[in-house]
Design an enzyme around this catalytic site. Structure first.
Site, PDB file in Angstrom:
ATOM      1  N   ASP A 201     -14.048 -35.048  12.953  1.00  0.00           N
ATOM      2  CA  ASP A 201     -14.987 -35.073  14.159  1.00  0.00           C
ATOM      3  C   ASP A 201     -14.845 -36.285  14.860  1.00  0.00           C
ATOM      4  O   ASP A 201     -15.290 -37.231  14.220  1.00  0.00           O
ATOM      5  CB  ASP A 201     -16.401 -34.734  13.616  1.00  0.00           C
ATOM      6  N   HIS A 202     -14.104 -36.349  15.832  1.00  0.00           N
ATOM      7  CA  HIS A 202     -13.717 -37.816  16.405  1.00  0.00           C
ATOM      8  C   HIS A 202     -14.798 -38.956  16.788  1.00  0.00           C
ATOM      9  O   HIS A 202     -14.537 -39.917  16.787  1.00  0.00           O
ATOM     10  CB  HIS A 202     -12.327 -37.638  17.559  1.00  0.00           C
ATOM     11  N   HIS A 264     -20.596 -32.889  17.169  1.00  0.00           N
ATOM     12  CA  HIS A 264     -21.053 -34.202  17.414  1.00  0.00           C
ATOM     13  C   HIS A 264     -22.454 -34.697  17.581  1.00  0.00           C
ATOM     14  O   HIS A 264     -22.915 -35.625  16.757  1.00  0.00           O
ATOM     15  CB  HIS A 264     -20.486 -34.351  19.158  1.00  0.00           C
TER      16      HIS A 264
END
Length: 511
Positions: A201-202, A264
């Site tokens: 999950d950047h 996110h």
């Protein structure tokens, strides 16, 4: 005398004052021809090397359906680095990387292709001294994970023995609902142990997301008021000012809620609401986030406390833009949303009665991601109404992008002889406070994969808890079978999203 049995302090993850340098290893990227690889992954590898965080014994292997030689792939990497790398291009760094770059052409369902991949990796183990340590980055659609992990198992590339490691990296989406997420986990965990599975999950790799933990737990100032006694409600926003571009093949049928809220925004909620961990060990962080997600529940009234929309055609930023239905590749029958907002409540002692509002959308007024904590009004104000007519509530806003920083909003006296109170902002900006530039999220995350350091990677329990929160919302929308409400490009979403907060006596922030 040098003690060879003494741990290398540069690789000691406990001493965060020292740089963490990865050991010798091979990174294999599947789907290496895609935008993610070209714009993010390959530049991040170069930036890590340029910062001295990759060892000489590092190798990069690309796998794709292209008739390329090693030299062709090396040129692709070179061009990607020159165009997208964060750090300056240095020839000596590039030459060191170049020696370990290989390409394997082939199909994901071809045994011959994976046998060639195995031979390439074994050659690198010998020539580059990578020691049997391999990381496999699956930058491919989730529907192909089963095929790839099965091939890795059949060809012995997932085996871990004699201190060697083999890890797999998975890009979101992690399924499209709870059932598919559980099936995906079953597939991956049948080949790789849980500690060897890294779900990217950047957003969790961004410096400002990590600073949320520092803000809370390194400062006595905030923790006493970080609860239902002082906080009125919380808004978490991820807004984009662009449309879907050429991503209709991926986006249509998935939509804003699955694409952003499930991963996110619920991860940001967990980091905002979690209790203090006993340490920043991966297990402790994960435990506290899971407690929050387990206590979180979807809206009781799904009509009143959810909203979805779709951007219409019109003008945005002085440019005429298509509506979602006119985007190339979008089905005329599509009911996919480009805007989604939901209310989430957390049933625990700290947050009972404090609503968390999550929203995300495309073609909105501006690009911004932030977490805003709105505080309760003071119980008594010894001022006349005219003194404080425009005075709102105090707010603490953590800006994640693009202008990374923290804003504190409070009331202050206007200079003059009268007691006039006006809202002001006290602003902290990363760019102005630190000389160091922030690394890209993928730099941090790729390095953590190679180090085997998993604090920023959600495990399957977190993924499944997130789907349990979102699934009732998605099911409700599917049952209504109506198209999302239209909203103008450049606005802040459909009217139903504003009505959602108005019912609770609030309004959305205008970042």
């Amino acid at each position: 005398m040098l003690d060879l049995n003494r741990p290398n302090p540069l690789r000691d993850a406990q001493d965060r004052r020292l740089p963490r340098i990865a050991g010798p290893c091979v990174l294999v990227i599947f789907g290496v021809t895609g935008d993610l690889s070209r714009k993010k992954l390959m530049p991040a590898v170069y930036d890590l090397a340029n910062r001295g965080l990759l060892p000489p014994g590092f190798a990069l292997v690309g796998f794709a359906r292209r008739d390329w030689a090693n030299e062709d792939f090396a040129q692709i990497v070179h061009d990607s680095v020159k165009e997208h790398a964060r750090t300056p291009f240095r020839e000596e760094v590039w030459q060191q990387l170049l020696e370990g770059i290989r390409f394997v052409p082939g199909d994901l369902n071809s045994d011959a292709s994976f046998e060639e991949l195995k031979n390439t990796i074994l050659e690198l183990d010998e020539a580059r001294g990578t020691g049997g340590n391999h990381a496999f980055y699956l930058s491919i659609p989730p529907g192909l994970f089963d095929e790839v992990v099965g091939q890795l198992r059949r060809h012995g590339l997932a085996e871990q023995r004699g201190g060697q490691w083999s890890r797999v990296v998975i890009e979101k989406p992690f399924g499209h609902d709870l059932e598919s997420a559980q099936e995906l986990n079953r597939i991956v965990s049948s080949v790789f142990p849980s500690q060897s599975v890294f779900r990217i999950d950047h957003y969790l790799g961004k410096e400002t997301v990590q600073n949320m933990l520092a803000l809370r737990f390194a400062n006595q100032l905030f923790e006493p008021v970080w609860n239902r006694n002082y906080i009125d409600h919380v808004q978490i926003t991820m807004a984009e000012d662009i449309g879907i571009g050429g991503r209709a093949g991926y986006y249509d049928g998935i939509g804003a809620a699955r694409d952003v809220i499930q991963n996110h925004l619920l991860q940001l909620l967990a980091l905002t609401a979690m209790e203090e961990p006993t340490s920043f060990d991966a297990r402790q962080l994960r435990s506290e986030k899971q407690k929050v997600l387990a206590a979180a529940r979807p809206p009781v009234d799904l009509d009143a406390h959810t909203a979805r929309g779709r951007y219409d055609g019109g003008w945005a930023g002085g440019v005429k833009v298509n509506g979602y239905a006119e985007e190339e590749g979008v089905s005329p029958e599509s009911i996919t949303e480009t805007f989604a907002a939901i209310r989430v409540d957390i049933d625990n002692r700290r947050w009972a009665g404090v609503p968390f509002y999550l929203r995300t959308g495309k073609r909105l007024a501006r690009r911004v991601t932030e977490v805003a904590l709105s505080f309760r009004k003071a119980p008594h104000l010894p001022f006349t109404n005219s003194d404080t007519e425009a005075l709102g509530t105090n707010a603490l806003v953590m800006r994640i992008q693009p202008d990374e920083g923290i804003t504190l909003r409070f009331g202050a006296k206007v200079p003059g002889t009268q007691m006039e109170i006006r809202e002001v902002n006290m602003d902290f900006a990363y760019g102005g406070a630190f000389t160091e530039s922030s690394p890209e999220a993928y730099e941090r995350l790729i390095l953590d994969v190679l180090l085997g350091d998993p604090p920023l990677f959600p495990q399957h329990e977190e993924v499944e808890l997130s789907w349990k929160i979102l699934d009732p919302v998605l099911d409700h929308w599917a049952e209504t079978a109506t198209k999302p409400e239209k909203y103008h490009p450049g606005s802040w979403g459909p009217q139903s999203a504003h009505d959602m907060l108005a019912r609770d006596g609030f309004t959305w922030r205008r970042p």
